[in-house]
Design a protein around this motif. Structure first.
Motif, PDB file in Angstrom:
ATOM      1  N   LYS A  45       2.325  13.081  10.790  1.00 12.98           N
ATOM      2  CA  LYS A  45       1.442  11.945  11.063  1.00 12.98           C
ATOM      3  C   LYS A  45       0.868  11.379   9.774  1.00 12.98           C
ATOM      4  CE  LYS A  45      -3.083  10.959  13.141  1.00 12.98           C
ATOM      5  NZ  LYS A  45      -2.808   9.707  13.847  1.00 12.98           N
ATOM      6  N   ILE A  46       0.474  12.262   8.851  1.00 14.71           N
ATOM      7  CA  ILE A  46      -0.225  11.810   7.648  1.00 14.71           C
ATOM      8  C   ILE A  46       0.749  11.434   6.544  1.00 14.71           C
ATOM      9  CG2 ILE A  46      -1.904  12.446   5.887  1.00 14.71           C
ATOM     10  CD1 ILE A  46      -3.029  12.027   8.730  1.00 14.71           C
ATOM     11  N   PHE A  47       1.771  12.258   6.322  1.00  8.71           N
ATOM     12  CA  PHE A  47       2.645  12.048   5.165  1.00  8.71           C
ATOM     13  C   PHE A  47       3.983  11.433   5.537  1.00  8.71           C
ATOM     14  CE2 PHE A  47       0.013  13.947   2.040  1.00  8.71           C
ATOM     15  CZ  PHE A  47      -0.669  14.975   2.657  1.00  8.71           C
ATOM     16  N   ASN A  51       8.868  11.268   3.534  1.00  9.19           N
ATOM     17  CA  ASN A  51       8.133  11.519   2.295  1.00  9.19           C
ATOM     18  C   ASN A  51       8.081  13.004   1.970  1.00  9.19           C
ATOM     19  OD1 ASN A  51       7.589   8.901   1.628  1.00  9.19           O
ATOM     20  ND2 ASN A  51       5.553   8.866   2.552  1.00  9.19           N
ATOM     21  N   ARG A  78      -7.303  15.477   6.937  1.00 10.65           N
ATOM     22  CA  ARG A  78      -7.264  14.030   7.157  1.00 10.65           C
ATOM     23  C   ARG A  78      -7.374  13.708   8.650  1.00 10.65           C
ATOM     24  NH1 ARG A  78      -8.513   9.639   4.430  1.00 10.65           N
ATOM     25  NH2 ARG A  78      -7.938  10.906   2.630  1.00 10.65           N
TER      26      ARG A  78
ATOM     27  N   HIS B  35      -0.692  -0.270  -9.324  1.00 15.53           N
ATOM     28  CA  HIS B  35      -0.468   1.175  -9.330  1.00 15.53           C
ATOM     29  C   HIS B  35      -1.156   1.841  -8.147  1.00 15.53           C
ATOM     30  CE1 HIS B  35       0.203   5.174 -10.933  1.00 15.53           C
ATOM     31  NE2 HIS B  35      -1.072   5.430 -10.759  1.00 15.53           N
ATOM     32  N   HIS B  41       1.670   4.537  -1.471  1.00 10.55           N
ATOM     33  CA  HIS B  41       2.926   4.315  -0.757  1.00 10.55           C
ATOM     34  C   HIS B  41       3.883   5.485  -0.976  1.00 10.55           C
ATOM     35  CE1 HIS B  41       6.442   2.478   0.904  1.00 10.55           C
ATOM     36  NE2 HIS B  41       7.041   2.324  -0.263  1.00 10.55           N
ATOM     37  N   LYS B  42       3.904   6.003  -2.213  1.00  7.33           N
ATOM     38  CA  LYS B  42       4.820   7.096  -2.534  1.00  7.33           C
ATOM     39  C   LYS B  42       4.466   8.359  -1.752  1.00  7.33           C
ATOM     40  CE  LYS B  42       6.042  10.147  -6.400  1.00  7.33           C
ATOM     41  NZ  LYS B  42       7.501  10.207  -6.227  1.00  7.33           N
ATOM     42  N   VAL B  43       3.175   8.659  -1.655  1.00  3.29           N
ATOM     43  CA  VAL B  43       2.764   9.927  -1.043  1.00  3.29           C
ATOM     44  C   VAL B  43       2.661   9.817   0.468  1.00  3.29           C
ATOM     45  CG1 VAL B  43       0.899  11.615  -0.906  1.00  3.29           C
ATOM     46  CG2 VAL B  43       1.595  10.699  -3.125  1.00  3.29           C
ATOM     47  N   PHE B  44       2.049   8.730   0.956  1.00  4.05           N
ATOM     48  CA  PHE B  44       1.751   8.644   2.394  1.00  4.05           C
ATOM     49  C   PHE B  44       2.700   7.720   3.133  1.00  4.05           C
ATOM     50  CE2 PHE B  44      -1.973  11.156   2.343  1.00  4.05           C
ATOM     51  CZ  PHE B  44      -2.623  10.915   1.151  1.00  4.05           C
ATOM     52  N   GLY B  45       3.246   6.728   2.430  1.00  4.58           N
ATOM     53  CA  GLY B  45       4.096   5.765   3.125  1.00  4.58           C
ATOM     54  C   GLY B  45       3.269   4.605   3.654  1.00  4.58           C
ATOM     55  N   ASN B  48       2.435   4.678   7.464  1.00  6.09           N
ATOM     56  CA  ASN B  48       1.404   5.659   7.818  1.00  6.09           C
ATOM     57  C   ASN B  48       0.020   5.163   7.427  1.00  6.09           C
ATOM     58  OD1 ASN B  48       3.070   7.517   8.991  1.00  6.09           O
ATOM     59  ND2 ASN B  48       3.230   8.830   7.194  1.00  6.09           N
ATOM     60  N   MET B  52      -3.158   4.459   9.832  1.00  6.85           N
ATOM     61  CA  MET B  52      -4.455   5.122   9.617  1.00  6.85           C
ATOM     62  C   MET B  52      -5.575   4.100   9.523  1.00  6.85           C
ATOM     63  SD  MET B  52      -3.864   8.356   7.076  1.00  6.85           S
ATOM     64  CE  MET B  52      -2.296   8.253   6.271  1.00  6.85           C
ATOM     65  N   LEU B  68      -7.735   8.138   0.057  1.00  3.63           N
ATOM     66  CA  LEU B  68      -6.277   8.261   0.066  1.00  3.63           C
ATOM     67  C   LEU B  68      -5.712   8.099  -1.351  1.00  3.63           C
ATOM     68  CD1 LEU B  68      -5.464   6.221   3.293  1.00  3.63           C
ATOM     69  CD2 LEU B  68      -5.017   8.659   2.953  1.00  3.63           C
ATOM     70  N   VAL B  69      -6.282   7.177  -2.117  1.00  5.16           N
ATOM     71  CA  VAL B  69      -5.822   6.984  -3.493  1.00  5.16           C
ATOM     72  C   VAL B  69      -6.085   8.246  -4.308  1.00  5.16           C
ATOM     73  CG1 VAL B  69      -6.189   5.678  -5.612  1.00  5.16           C
ATOM     74  CG2 VAL B  69      -6.108   4.487  -3.418  1.00  5.16           C
ATOM     75  N   GLU B  71      -6.384  11.338  -3.207  1.00  9.70           N
ATOM     76  CA  GLU B  71      -5.495  12.422  -2.791  1.00  9.70           C
ATOM     77  C   GLU B  71      -4.067  12.175  -3.262  1.00  9.70           C
ATOM     78  OE1 GLU B  71      -5.764  13.358   1.357  1.00  9.70           O
ATOM     79  OE2 GLU B  71      -7.946  13.506   1.302  1.00  9.70           O
ATOM     80  N   ASN B  73      -3.173  10.573  -5.974  1.00 14.47           N
ATOM     81  CA  ASN B  73      -3.145  10.913  -7.398  1.00 14.47           C
ATOM     82  C   ASN B  73      -3.061  12.416  -7.602  1.00 14.47           C
ATOM     83  OD1 ASN B  73      -3.382   8.676  -9.437  1.00 14.47           O
ATOM     84  ND2 ASN B  73      -4.926   8.022  -7.965  1.00 14.47           N
ATOM     85  N   ARG B  75      -1.860  14.615  -5.574  1.00 14.42           N
ATOM     86  CA  ARG B  75      -0.549  15.115  -5.147  1.00 14.42           C
ATOM     87  C   ARG B  75       0.521  14.820  -6.194  1.00 14.42           C
ATOM     88  NH1 ARG B  75       1.196  19.085  -2.238  1.00 14.42           N
ATOM     89  NH2 ARG B  75      -0.698  18.724  -1.027  1.00 14.42           N
ATOM     90  N   VAL B  76       0.439  13.648  -6.817  1.00 12.31           N
ATOM     91  CA  VAL B  76       1.441  13.301  -7.834  1.00 12.31           C
ATOM     92  C   VAL B  76       1.250  14.168  -9.076  1.00 12.31           C
ATOM     93  CG1 VAL B  76       2.142  11.487  -9.434  1.00 12.31           C
ATOM     94  CG2 VAL B  76       1.888  10.985  -7.001  1.00 12.31           C
TER      95      VAL B  76
END
Lengths: 186, 193
Positions: A45-47, A51, A78, B35, B41-45, B48, B52, B68-69, B71, B73, B75-76
């Motif tokens: 749901k979140i990721f 991805n 989340r 950026h 977009h890369k992490v969550f899409g 999605n 949300m 979200l930004v 998180e 960052n 994660r990357v």
């Protein structure tokens, strides 16, 4: 066993959720067993499944279990708190660190007043601030890491601390591999 | 935002699509900060994130985007642990500070308890002073009695022989009483030793 697709084994939670055949070598199967469907549902749901697939493919196999567990933890946070997610927990912990540091400084000042010095009294401040404005306390507080999500093996700090290079301790964040990437405006 | 002449938001620019007036991303991903959306977009899409945000009241979306930004960052930077690395680190800090605080507070308590027995010692000194004063008073009584009586046995009043031979005489009785009074403070003093 994890990647077998014969009729004796159930598909993993991911393939069951996505209604597809669980192939040998399925990248989700080792980490999303069929008896934990909720774990994958949150992560998806979140990721998003695609991805997560990309993310896991970029990691070494021995890192994927920790990655999946941390993704599951963040996804659950989340889902519980759609506004702040893990950042709510981080802000809460940051406030705890600041409050405890103040109390410790006051106690050490009392000890100095009595004329005694201890090893703790001389300890330097060890607070590291994240680059994020503290948020209001989330209405639903996230509990500490429970055993399901506890990271296996060495702690992230121990894993990453030796790889830090250059800069004073204040600029080194133990959980970012010592890289100085520019994040978003926060 | 939207309409001819204005730039599309960062998300529509990245996704190469038309930025509509009611684009859900436009208020939070301005075109001058590409950026920010790229990493989310890369992490969550994008789909999605869109879902949300649609599930949230409008006044909470800015905070949601910022978290979200953050998180994304994290994660990357750390694809294995993401935000959990930061949470784990902070939890360790909390535990260490709690232990250090407990040690410091225990030391303060020990010092305060050390100060309390010292007061008792001072009290004991006062008691000894009282005993000493009592002894002095008794000595004064002895001098007064002897002076008033003009007793020829002044120098030998404490002699046991004299005491025994003059048992029945009035002066002997007085001497005996004085001896008994003098013994009391001595006994009292020995209790304190």
């Amino acid at each position: 066993m994890a990647s077998s697709s014969n009729s004796y084994n159930s598909p993993c939670a991911a393939c069951k959720f996505l209604r597809r055949k669980c192939m040998p070598g399925c990248i989700f199967a080792p980490y999303f067993p069929p008896e934990e469907p909720h774990k994958f549902a949150n992560v998806h749901k979140i990721f998003g499944a695609s991805n997560v697939t990309k993310l896991l493919n970029e990691l070494l196999p021995h890192q994927r279990e920790d990655a999946v567990n941390s993704l599951a933890y963040e996804a659950e946070a989340r889902v519980r708190d759609p506004v702040y997610g893990c950042v709510g927990a981080i802000s809460y912990l940051q406030r705890q660190v600041h409050r405890l540091q103040k109390e410790l400084d006051a106690a050490n000042a009392d000890l100095a007043h009595y004329g005694l010095s201890t090893s703790a009294a001389g300890a330097p401040g060890n607070v590291v601030d994240l680059v994020f404005q503290p948020q209001p306390l989330p209405s639903q507080q996230l509990p500490p890491l429970n055993p399901v999500y506890r990271l296996s093996g060495a702690s992230p700090v121990m894993n990453q601390m030796p790889r830090g290079t250059g800069g004073s301790y204040g600029t080194f964040l133990p959980w970012n591999n010592g890289h100085d990437q520019q994040g978003g405006n926060m | 935002m939207g309409g001819p002449g204005s730039s599309p938001c960062a998300s529509c620019k990245l996704l190469r699509r038309r930025c509509a007036k009611d684009c859900i991303f436009a208020p939070y991903f301005p075109p001058d900060d590409p950026h920010k959306f790229a990493i989310v977009h890369k992490v969550f899409g994008a789909s999605n994130v869109s879902k949300m945000l649609q599930e949230l009241p409008v006044h909470q979306r800015a905070d949601a985007v910022n978290s979200l930004v953050f998180e994304a960052n994290a994660r990357v930077r750390d694809p294995v642990y993401g935000c959990v690395g930061a949470i784990s680190y902070l939890q360790n800090q909390v535990s260490q500070l709690q232990m250090q605080l407990a040690v410091a507070q225990a030391e303060i308590l020990c010092i305060q308890m050390q100060n309390e027995p010292t007061l008792q010692s001072h009290h004991q000194v006062l008691e000894l002073d009282q005993d000493h004063k009592a002894l002095l008073l008794n000595n004064n009584n002895i001098n007064n009695c002897n002076t008033n009586n003009n007793n020829n046995n002044f120098g030998y009043a404490m002699s046991s022989g004299q005491f025994n031979s003059n048992f029945a005489s009035p002066s002997s009785i007085m001497q005996m009483q004085m001896q008994m009074q003098m013994q009391d403070p001595l006994k009292q003093e020995s209790l304190w030793t």
